[in-house]
Design a protein around this motif. Structure first.
Motif, PDB file in Angstrom:
ATOM      1  N   GLN A 384       0.831  -1.200   0.000  1.00 30.00           N
ATOM      2  CA  GLN A 384       0.000   0.000   0.000  1.00 30.00           C
ATOM      3  C   GLN A 384       0.869   1.255   0.000  1.00 30.00           C
ATOM      4  O   GLN A 384       0.546   2.244  -0.671  1.00 30.00           O
ATOM      5  CB  GLN A 384      -0.934   0.001   1.211  1.00 30.00           C
ATOM      6  CG  GLN A 384      -1.862   1.201   1.291  1.00 30.00           C
ATOM      7  CD  GLN A 384      -2.809   1.324   0.106  1.00 30.00           C
ATOM      8  OE1 GLN A 384      -3.170   0.325  -0.516  1.00 30.00           O
ATOM      9  NE2 GLN A 384      -3.210   2.547  -0.222  1.00 30.00           N
ATOM     10  N   ALA A 385       1.992   1.230   0.709  1.00 32.16           N
ATOM     11  CA  ALA A 385       2.883   2.387   0.745  1.00 32.16           C
ATOM     12  C   ALA A 385       3.467   2.670  -0.637  1.00 32.16           C
ATOM     13  O   ALA A 385       3.601   3.835  -1.048  1.00 32.16           O
ATOM     14  CB  ALA A 385       4.001   2.153   1.759  1.00 32.16           C
ATOM     15  N   VAL A 386       3.825   1.613  -1.386  1.00 31.92           N
ATOM     16  CA  VAL A 386       4.350   1.812  -2.737  1.00 31.92           C
ATOM     17  C   VAL A 386       3.255   2.353  -3.655  1.00 31.92           C
ATOM     18  O   VAL A 386       3.492   3.244  -4.477  1.00 31.92           O
ATOM     19  CB  VAL A 386       4.935   0.501  -3.292  1.00 31.92           C
ATOM     20  CG1 VAL A 386       5.427   0.699  -4.724  1.00 31.92           C
ATOM     21  CG2 VAL A 386       6.067   0.007  -2.407  1.00 31.92           C
ATOM     22  N   ILE A 387       2.034   1.816  -3.513  1.00 31.62           N
ATOM     23  CA  ILE A 387       0.911   2.296  -4.321  1.00 31.62           C
ATOM     24  C   ILE A 387       0.669   3.774  -4.058  1.00 31.62           C
ATOM     25  O   ILE A 387       0.477   4.578  -4.998  1.00 31.62           O
ATOM     26  CB  ILE A 387      -0.347   1.456  -4.021  1.00 31.62           C
ATOM     27  CG1 ILE A 387      -0.196   0.053  -4.604  1.00 31.62           C
ATOM     28  CG2 ILE A 387      -1.606   2.129  -4.571  1.00 31.62           C
ATOM     29  CD1 ILE A 387      -1.262  -0.927  -4.145  1.00 31.62           C
ATOM     30  N   GLU A 388       0.672   4.171  -2.801  1.00 27.72           N
ATOM     31  CA  GLU A 388       0.453   5.584  -2.459  1.00 27.72           C
ATOM     32  C   GLU A 388       1.551   6.462  -3.045  1.00 27.72           C
ATOM     33  O   GLU A 388       1.285   7.574  -3.530  1.00 27.72           O
ATOM     34  CB  GLU A 388       0.398   5.741  -0.940  1.00 27.72           C
ATOM     35  CG  GLU A 388      -0.861   5.146  -0.316  1.00 27.72           C
ATOM     36  CD  GLU A 388      -0.797   5.095   1.203  1.00 27.72           C
ATOM     37  OE1 GLU A 388       0.257   5.473   1.772  1.00 27.72           O
ATOM     38  OE2 GLU A 388      -1.786   4.661   1.831  1.00 27.72           O
ATOM     39  N   ASP A 389       2.789   5.978  -3.017  1.00 34.74           N
ATOM     40  CA  ASP A 389       3.892   6.749  -3.587  1.00 34.74           C
ATOM     41  C   ASP A 389       3.715   6.917  -5.093  1.00 34.74           C
ATOM     42  O   ASP A 389       3.967   7.998  -5.645  1.00 34.74           O
ATOM     43  CB  ASP A 389       5.213   6.036  -3.284  1.00 34.74           C
ATOM     44  CG  ASP A 389       6.405   6.779  -3.848  1.00 34.74           C
ATOM     45  OD1 ASP A 389       6.778   7.824  -3.273  1.00 34.74           O
ATOM     46  OD2 ASP A 389       6.964   6.322  -4.868  1.00 34.74           O
ATOM     47  N   CYS A 390       3.268   5.867  -5.776  1.00 34.33           N
ATOM     48  CA  CYS A 390       3.067   5.945  -7.225  1.00 34.33           C
ATOM     49  C   CYS A 390       1.896   6.859  -7.575  1.00 34.33           C
ATOM     50  O   CYS A 390       1.935   7.579  -8.584  1.00 34.33           O
ATOM     51  CB  CYS A 390       2.848   4.552  -7.801  1.00 34.33           C
ATOM     52  SG  CYS A 390       4.339   3.513  -7.794  1.00 34.33           S
ATOM     53  N   MET A 401      16.396   5.390 -11.341  1.00 32.77           N
ATOM     54  CA  MET A 401      16.064   4.984  -9.981  1.00 32.77           C
ATOM     55  C   MET A 401      17.211   4.224  -9.317  1.00 32.77           C
ATOM     56  O   MET A 401      18.014   3.564  -9.975  1.00 32.77           O
ATOM     57  CB  MET A 401      14.788   4.144  -9.969  1.00 32.77           C
ATOM     58  CG  MET A 401      14.886   2.783 -10.619  1.00 32.77           C
ATOM     59  SD  MET A 401      13.268   1.962 -10.786  1.00 32.77           S
ATOM     60  CE  MET A 401      12.825   1.671  -9.072  1.00 32.77           C
ATOM     61  N   GLY A 402      17.247   4.351  -7.990  1.00 34.60           N
ATOM     62  CA  GLY A 402      18.228   3.626  -7.205  1.00 34.60           C
ATOM     63  C   GLY A 402      17.810   2.194  -6.990  1.00 34.60           C
ATOM     64  O   GLY A 402      16.944   1.655  -7.685  1.00 34.60           O
ATOM     65  N   SER A 403      18.414   1.562  -5.992  1.00 32.31           N
ATOM     66  CA  SER A 403      18.207   0.135  -5.775  1.00 32.31           C
ATOM     67  C   SER A 403      17.912  -0.136  -4.302  1.00 32.31           C
ATOM     68  O   SER A 403      18.280   0.652  -3.427  1.00 32.31           O
ATOM     69  CB  SER A 403      19.463  -0.639  -6.205  1.00 32.31           C
ATOM     70  OG  SER A 403      19.249  -2.022  -6.165  1.00 32.31           O
ATOM     71  N   VAL A 404      17.229  -1.268  -4.059  1.00 30.67           N
ATOM     72  CA  VAL A 404      16.946  -1.709  -2.692  1.00 30.67           C
ATOM     73  C   VAL A 404      17.421  -3.162  -2.562  1.00 30.67           C
ATOM     74  O   VAL A 404      16.629  -4.098  -2.661  1.00 30.67           O
ATOM     75  CB  VAL A 404      15.453  -1.580  -2.338  1.00 30.67           C
ATOM     76  CG1 VAL A 404      15.217  -1.947  -0.870  1.00 30.67           C
ATOM     77  CG2 VAL A 404      14.955  -0.160  -2.593  1.00 30.67           C
ATOM     78  N   PRO A 405      18.733  -3.355  -2.373  1.00 27.85           N
ATOM     79  CA  PRO A 405      19.226  -4.716  -2.138  1.00 27.85           C
ATOM     80  C   PRO A 405      18.724  -5.229  -0.797  1.00 27.85           C
ATOM     81  O   PRO A 405      18.221  -4.456   0.030  1.00 27.85           O
ATOM     82  CB  PRO A 405      20.751  -4.543  -2.138  1.00 27.85           C
ATOM     83  CG  PRO A 405      20.967  -3.109  -1.775  1.00 27.85           C
ATOM     84  CD  PRO A 405      19.797  -2.345  -2.330  1.00 27.85           C
ATOM     85  N   VAL A 524      10.655   5.438   3.133  1.00 26.64           N
ATOM     86  CA  VAL A 524      11.997   6.010   3.025  1.00 26.64           C
ATOM     87  C   VAL A 524      12.715   5.437   1.803  1.00 26.64           C
ATOM     88  O   VAL A 524      13.358   6.168   1.035  1.00 26.64           O
ATOM     89  CB  VAL A 524      12.797   5.717   4.307  1.00 26.64           C
ATOM     90  CG1 VAL A 524      14.274   6.078   4.118  1.00 26.64           C
ATOM     91  CG2 VAL A 524      12.215   6.484   5.485  1.00 26.64           C
ATOM     92  N   SER A 525      12.591   4.145   1.593  1.00 28.23           N
ATOM     93  CA  SER A 525      13.309   3.489   0.496  1.00 28.23           C
ATOM     94  C   SER A 525      12.830   3.971  -0.862  1.00 28.23           C
ATOM     95  O   SER A 525      13.646   4.220  -1.766  1.00 28.23           O
ATOM     96  CB  SER A 525      13.160   1.967   0.613  1.00 28.23           C
ATOM     97  OG  SER A 525      13.715   1.498   1.828  1.00 28.23           O
ATOM     98  N   VAL A 526      11.516   4.114  -1.047  1.00 26.18           N
ATOM     99  CA  VAL A 526      11.028   4.550  -2.362  1.00 26.18           C
ATOM    100  C   VAL A 526      11.316   6.023  -2.594  1.00 26.18           C
ATOM    101  O   VAL A 526      11.527   6.451  -3.738  1.00 26.18           O
ATOM    102  CB  VAL A 526       9.526   4.238  -2.545  1.00 26.18           C
ATOM    103  CG1 VAL A 526       9.285   2.741  -2.534  1.00 26.18           C
ATOM    104  CG2 VAL A 526       8.659   4.931  -1.506  1.00 26.18           C
ATOM    105  N   GLU A 527      11.357   6.802  -1.522  1.00 21.01           N
ATOM    106  CA  GLU A 527      11.760   8.207  -1.680  1.00 21.01           C
ATOM    107  C   GLU A 527      13.207   8.286  -2.152  1.00 21.01           C
ATOM    108  O   GLU A 527      13.545   9.076  -3.045  1.00 21.01           O
ATOM    109  CB  GLU A 527      11.604   8.949  -0.355  1.00 21.01           C
ATOM    110  CG  GLU A 527      12.009  10.421  -0.423  1.00 21.01           C
ATOM    111  CD  GLU A 527      11.884  11.134   0.913  1.00 21.01           C
ATOM    112  OE1 GLU A 527      12.304  12.308   0.984  1.00 21.01           O
ATOM    113  OE2 GLU A 527      11.380  10.526   1.881  1.00 21.01           O
ATOM    114  N   LEU A 533      19.175   6.823  -5.235  1.00 21.96           N
ATOM    115  CA  LEU A 533      19.984   6.355  -4.117  1.00 21.96           C
ATOM    116  C   LEU A 533      19.621   4.924  -3.735  1.00 21.96           C
ATOM    117  O   LEU A 533      18.484   4.486  -3.919  1.00 21.96           O
ATOM    118  CB  LEU A 533      19.784   7.281  -2.906  1.00 21.96           C
ATOM    119  CG  LEU A 533      20.137   8.754  -3.140  1.00 21.96           C
ATOM    120  CD1 LEU A 533      19.756   9.588  -1.925  1.00 21.96           C
ATOM    121  CD2 LEU A 533      21.626   8.911  -3.460  1.00 21.96           C
ATOM    122  N   ASN A 534      20.587   4.223  -3.168  1.00 23.74           N
ATOM    123  CA  ASN A 534      20.402   2.836  -2.758  1.00 23.74           C
ATOM    124  C   ASN A 534      20.176   2.744  -1.250  1.00 23.74           C
ATOM    125  O   ASN A 534      20.781   3.490  -0.484  1.00 23.74           O
ATOM    126  CB  ASN A 534      21.626   1.995  -3.120  1.00 23.74           C
ATOM    127  CG  ASN A 534      21.964   2.055  -4.593  1.00 23.74           C
ATOM    128  OD1 ASN A 534      21.098   2.304  -5.426  1.00 23.74           O
ATOM    129  ND2 ASN A 534      23.223   1.843  -4.919  1.00 23.74           N
TER     130      ASN A 534
END
Length: 739
Positions: A384-390, A401-405, A524-527, A533-534
């Motif tokens: 839901q947080a990713v959907i809201e960000d989109c 875009m950065g990465s989330v390892p 924080v990660s999607v921002e 940024l990674n």
């Protein structure tokens, strides 16, 4: 001699193995490396359970148990390809196929009544669901997108659907009376033996699990889902989707969560088709037809109802017409989101929907917004947080875009929720307790018949190793690392205490290490990825599964392109090759038109890491040269467009293997670290280069006609080899190098 174990698995990864493994054997042999195979496929796991029923020629060893032991040793070097995490329908289909091939296997007992049937059921249940990974994962997970893959995605971005601020797509989750809300957690002060017991309202005591060995410092959790609340929630979503005129979709993981999620899936089918089950439930049950197998299983078995079959089929069709539009797996074939429990896996389906602008496909093939039902609220908020960000900022841009390892806690069956021997469907109203050896109750829940109760264990040593791996990755990358842990959740609160304690064992000066709830960490990660940024996500086992699909699918188009390394705690290495969710469709395409779209990039990456592990662990310098050259070859496969294309008549999986071999040989011939190795591969590079056009044409000429593999779950080796090695010219070069 150094050894690499290359696993034989299922579906498209297995077919690709017939083509790629000879190449690996040929090149690795030059460094004194033997490539061995161990069969951990669904068919192989089934056959290993019944040696007494098979002929001597048919018997196979228990390769999974063997590899489980190997994984605890420093010598382990295992390349693990995606395997089927079998749902009940897949298990039954595999049994039927093997029986048709002459294997004397018993049928799967749906409702075992005798001791013999219960024993057969227990053996089969050992291979259901996520049976492989917990056995092999004697270490924690380090997954990230290699730089070559990220560079390729930036220069050749995959398609991303457009997001609208007024999108009606959202996640629906329970938030109360579910696994998240009911969770209790304890940390064991000393080694102990626990018992899980059910005490019915009339005082009857039933032991659900005894002899449960736990270690000092181990975290043990218990929780349950209130099924009455679940069904009320599901019924409410039907009305909501209808009122909002959006698609209705259900997102579970009936493969990994092999006990809990098929039950939840069955409740969804029964709730959405309540009128059908109220009228015909007894007849369906008497015919052995269960909602847990989905609509496909019910519809396929209706002939057992005799004259009533068409009446029930008509009732199902009528209900489909009354329901909100169901999300479809295949609208052309009428396959809904509720047809097969293993068709829609949350960690793959939700990222694909987000990548597609928040849209899924409806009954007429139309794209539309969806009410995405994820019943348990433990991690639903992440999506839901990713959907809201989109909705707020639009689709992500793969070029910037950065990465989330991810650093994932999974060693020694950590956080194996809902999948193994501590998950139960409650038979009667009462109380479920977890009791220690002294008879003291550690945790208890009031439950009702039908509720789904589960416990899980997380040992202390894997947590220590997980914290160490997080610090190591943060130091190596320079990126911040966030532990995705919610202080308001019982299990996570205990882990937070451990994390803060074990961080003191490491030099963390200059490192950015934080603890956040999963929802906050997502935001924080999607921002940060929008800023290029990674951010390392340090997560438990389930979120490891979710995040290593979610972010790679958005960043590089697929999770199959991730580098997945598992540094085993006793010094060995496990190298995983990506996700296999699309594998069934690829097999079907090969069978119908001799074209395999499966991309073996994950295998290429894993092989290179495996070779470097041998160089570091055993001092085999030549293995390191092979690994580095393979990385250069892999980057050329990407940048020169030699990955499998989408359509017949273009390069497919077999062609990508040829070009990998060509580029690998050229990289070895041109390197200066090992003159003898360079001299050995110079003629190989020359042969492959001179005959490139001929080999490419032989591979293309093989396409376009149906292929008989001799089986889906258990193909005939000769037929599969012929299909996957159709170029005599290429084969001659590789086989000559193999000796």
């Amino acid at each position: 001699m150094s050894t690499i174990i290359y696993t034989r698995t299922d579906e498209a990864p297995l077919l690709a193995t017939y083509s790629l493994k000879p190449v690996l054997e040929a090149f690795a042999g030059a460094a004194g490396i033997e490539v061995q195979t161990r069969d951990i496929s669904l068919a192989g796991r089934i056959l290993a359970q019944f040696p007494e029923r098979l002929t001597e020629e048919q018997r196979v060893g228990d390769a999974l148990a063997e590899l489980g032991q190997l994984a605890t040793t420093p010598e382990a070097n295992i390349i693990k390809l995606p395997n089927i995490s079998a749902s009940a329908p897949q298990l039954r289909a595999a049994i039927t196929e093997l029986q048709g091939q002459g294997y004397d296997l018993p049928d799967y007992p749906e409702d075992p009544q005798t001791e013999e049937e219960r024993e057969v059921r227990a053996r089969y249940d050992r291979v259901k669901g996520s049976a492989v990974n917990p056995v092999l994962r004697e270490g924690n997970s380090d997954r990230r997108a290699p730089e070559a893959v990220k560079n390729y995605a930036r220069s050749r971005p995959h398609s991303m659907g457009a997001w609208s601020a007024d999108s009606r797509t959202r996640v629906a989750t329970m938030g109360a009376r579910d696994f998240a809300a009911n969770e209790q957690s304890v940390v064991l002060p000393a080694a102990d033996t626990l018992t899980i017991e059910h005490v019915a309202a009339d005082g009857t005591r039933t032991v659900l699990k005894d002899g449960l060995q736990v270690e000092e410092g181990e975290v043990v959790d218990a929780t349950f889902m209130d099924v009455a609340a679940l069904r009320a929630f599901l019924a409410e979503q039907v009305g909501t989707a209808a009122a909002e005129d959006v698609l209705l979709s259900l997102h579970l993981k009936a493969t990994m969560m092999k006990v809990s999620d098929p039950i939840i899936f069955g409740h969804a089918v029964e709730t959405f088709f309540a009128d059908v089950f109220s009228r015909y439930g007894e007849q369906l049950a008497s015919a052995g037809l269960s909602a847990r197998d989905g609509l496909a299983g019910i519809l396929a078995g209706l002939d057992a109802l005799g004259d009533q079959a068409e009446e029930v089929r008509a009732a199902v069709d009528a209900r489909l017409a009354q329901l909100p539009r169901l999300s479809m797996v295949n609208s052309d074939k009428g396959i809904t989101n509720l047809h097969v429990p293993s068709d829609v896996i949350v960690d793959a389906s939700m990222p694909a929907m987000i990548r597609n602008g928040g849209k899924l496909w409806g009954p007429q093939g139309e794209e539309d917004d969806t009410l995405a039902i994820i019943p348990d609220s433990s991690y639903a908020g992440v999506y839901q947080a990713v959907i809201e960000d989109c909705k707020a900022h639009g689709a992500y841009d793969p070029t910037t875009m950065g990465s989330v390892p991810n650093v994932g806690l999974m060693a020694r069956k950590a956080e194996e929720y809902g999948s193994h021997d501590k998950t139960f469907e409650i038979a009667a109203d009462g109380v479920v307790r977890v009791v220690d050896a002294a008879g003291q109750t550690l945790m208890e829940h009031e439950v009702r018949a039908g509720d789904v109760w589960r416990a899980c264990q997380t040992k202390d040593e894997p947590v220590r190793d997980w914290v160490k791996l997080a610090v190591t990755r943060a130091r190596a990358s320079g990126d911040p690392a966030i532990f995705w842990l919610d202080a308001e959740r019982a299990h996570d609160a205990n882990l937070i205490t451990k994390v803060r304690t074990y961080l003191q064992d490491h030099d963390t000066d200059g490192l950015d290490l934080q603890v956040m709830s999963p929802v906050e960490a997502t935001r924080v990660s999607v921002e940060r990825i929008r800023q290029g940024l990674n951010t390392i996500s340090v997560t438990g086992n389930v979120l490891r599964d979710y995040n290593t699909d979610l972010f790679p699918i958005l960043e590089v188009g697929t999770s199959a392109k991730m580098l997945s390394v598992v540094p085993l705690m006793n010094g060995g290495g496990l190298f995983e090759t990506g996700a296999g969710g699309s594998a069934p469709k690829h097999v079907q395409q090969l069978q119908s038109e001799n074209y395999l779209r499966w991309d073996s990039l994950g295998e290429f990456l894993a092989i290179a890491e495996s070779l470097r592990h041998l160089a570091d662990r055993e001092g085999n310098a030549r293995a390191g040269v092979l690994g580095d050259a393979l990385d250069r070859a892999t980057e050329r496969v990407l940048t020169e467009g030699r990955s499998p294309a989408r359509r017949l008549g273009q390069i497919d999986n077999r062609g990508s293997h040829f070009y990998l071999a060509l580029y690998w040989a050229e990289a070895l011939a041109g390197q200066t670290a090992d003159a003898e190795l360079a001299a050995a591969f110079a003629p190989v590079a020359q042969q492959l280069g001179d005959q490139e056009e001929k080999i490419a044409q032989e591979l293309l000429d093989a396409q376009g006609t149906p292929v008989d593999l001799g089986g889906y779950f258990h193909p005939d080796d000769a037929k599969a080899t012929a299909a996957m090695r159709p170029s005599p010219t290429f084969n001659a070069v590789i086989d000559g190098l193999r000796g």
